[in-house]
Write an enzyme that holds these catalytic residues in place. Structure first.
Site: not given
Ligand code: ADP
Length: 502
Positions: A193, A269, A303, A400
């Site tokens: 994804k 990570e 990061c 961050e």
């Molecule tokens: P940022 O806050 O920098 O956008 P995220 O950690 O939200 O980073 O996003 C990193 C990845 O995790 C993206 O592919 C996002 O769609 C996915 N993601 C966000 N929320 C969830 C969740 N609750 N469960 C699984 N994947 C998620």
């Protein structure tokens, strides 16, 4: 003096590719989502819609997992010899290399990343990763065991099964290779994804994987949102492992979902607030340039950004002066313009978040010496920003920011800076700038982070393991360590001829 800006209307020097793939990739075909819904992907340099992408949800993850499960349990991929998997992966690496311009352009368009960095750094790294892990595919073997009580044994390293890869938006092309290449080499099948902000390079990779001969069902891509498609992956009962890169908050949700479903192992990570430590014996001009890159490379959306810059008191004033001069000269603008050094932040939401951190810094009493404002133009551009006189207790020194914001902190002694560098909840990377071997050795062994760069920064390599201590996550990407995340150990024992078991 305002930061240098490129002409916003500069003609693109690179042909913007026609967007060819916007659907989910499941079982070797590009398909619509079950709901038929799509979502907009936006160009952050002007806020305009680039394309509509299929919005995958739980049902789509289910069908991708079904395809991956079938490919794992009955398909050829895990059963091929390592040499045969290697051949297909090398073909894929060649195809990525041939299409470097298109992949770099897709990331520049959706992610606001510099096209030239994509072309010369990110995509070539992805090619190297595929070649590196292709090279491991025929060298996966266990050990022989001389056991007690009349037994002999051996270990088999088996692919872990169906993997879910959840990818962030800051390095779409490279994060894909970091996760997908070792999993393919191990013989796993997978559902990827991409982040909802950056979908197109992953879909393009899917197309190339088919051309390279990766069998249907081995690599599936479900575009969609984190709380729906992402959450369906982390809680899925038929996914055997999740590899995630992203924020610490979401990392926690993923672990919880894994624990509440089938106890699948997860690799995380996560975030960082990495110290970049400058001792007073360095060439100030040179290290000021490196420090600025450490804080603002990829518009600070990385990061491992060296965003806490500790400078020893003897050179503090001179260093600050140099770094401010360089920050003001940095050219911000169109990511396709080869003269530009910094593009827009990835999205409106993220841009607002970075600006709010800058406001925190001003309110907390840090000295703003450069930047601090958005650019006066369309798109999500922020000036390279330098705060001096930052103290450890300020929010901008603790959290961050993930934007082009450098925080400079003054220190006196080696012992003091070690203690302060370690005062973060994160432990991803650290930079140590000194010509004193004794100091370099002492600090590198004392700082609690997964990667230490001495007199360099962002020194990544396919063979160099990378990952965090503390709340920056666990497990390693790259290197042979990453391959082992996608393998599990089976021990097989049998009695020998004079054994009491017989
Ligand atoms: P940022 O806050 O920098 O956008 P995220 O950690 O939200 O980073 O996003 C990193 C990845 O995790 C993206 O592919 C996002 O769609 C996915 N993601 C966000 N929320 C969830 C969740 N609750 N469960 C699984 N994947 C998620």
């Amino acid at each position: 003096m305002a930061p240098a800006q490129s002409n916003g209307d500069a003609e693109h020097h690179v042909k913007i590719p026609k967007i060819k793939f916007t659907k989910l990739f499941i079982n070797g075909d590009f398909v619509d989502s079950v709901s038929g819904r799509t979502f907009e992907t936006v160009d952050p340099s002007n806020g305009e819609v680039i394309a509509r992408v299929a919005e995958g949800d739980k049902e789509d993850v289910d069908s991708a997992v079904k395809a991956a499960r079938e490919a794992f349990d009955h398909g050829p991929w895990p059963r091929l010899s390592g040499a045969e998997r290697q051949k297909i992966m090398l073909k894929l690496a060649d195809l990525i290399e041939e299409n470097v311009d298109e992949i770099a352009a897709l990331d520049a368009l959706e992610g606001g990343k510099l096209f030239t960095e994509g072309k010369y750094v990110d995509v070539p790294s992805a090619v190297r990763d595929f070649r590196y892990y292709a090279g491991t595919a025929d060298k996966i073997h266990g050990t022989t065991l001389k056991m007690s009580r009349g037994l002999q044994g051996y270990t088999l390293l088996e692919p872990i099964g169906v993997v879910g890869h959840i990818i962030p938006w800051n390095f779409p092309a490279q994060m894909f290779s970091l996760k997908v290449a070792p999993a393919l080499a191990a013989g796993c099948t997978m559902v990827v994804k991409p982040a909802e902000q950056t979908n197109l390079s992953a879909l393009f990779y899917a197309h190339l994987s088919k051309l390279a001969g990766v069998p249907d069902g081995v690599l599936n891509i479900v575009t969609g949102f984190g709380r729906t498609a992402g959450a369906a992956i982390s809680s899925h009962m038929d996914i055997d492992k999740v590899s995630f890169t992203g924020s610490t908050e979401v990392g926690r949700l993923i672990m919880q979902a894994a624990a509440a479903s089938n106890l699948k192992p997860v690799s995380l990570e996560l975030g960082g607030k990495s110290p970049f430590i400058v001792f007073d014996d360095v060439d100030v001009d040179q290290i000021a340039g490196l420090a600025l890159a450490a804080s603002t490379f990829n518009k600070g959306e990385i990061c491992v950004a060296g965003s806490r810059v500790f400078v020893q008191e003897g050179i503090y004033d001179k260093f600050v002066e140099k770094v401010v001069e360089k920050a003001k000269a940095k050219v911000v603008g169109d990511p396709f313009d080869p003269n530009v050094q910094q593009g827009p932040q990835v999205s409106k939401t993220h841009y607002e978040r970075v600006l709010s951190y800058i406001e925190h810094g001003k309110r907390e009493g840090a000295t703003l010496l450069a930047g601090g404002k958005p650019l006066d133009r369309k798109g999500y551009f922020i000036e390279p920003t330098i705060f001096a006189d930052v103290t450890d207790d300020m929010i901008i020194a603790k959290e961050e920011i993930f934007g082009p914001v450098m925080c400079i902190l003054k220190f006196k002694s080696v012992e003091e800076v070690i203690e302060r560098a370690n005062s973060s909840k994160y432990g991803l990377a650290a930079g140590i700038m000194t010509n004193n071997l004794n100091i370099a050795n002492t600090v590198s062994r004392s700082v609690k982070s997964g990667v230490i760069w001495i007199n360099c920064y962002f020194a990544f390599d396919s063979d160099a393991p990378f990952g965090g201590y503390k709340m920056s996550g666990f497990d390693r990407e790259m290197g042979m360590e990453s391959l082992s995340k996608y393998l599990q150990v089976k021990t097989i024992a049998t009695p020998v001829y004079n054994s009491p078991w017989l």
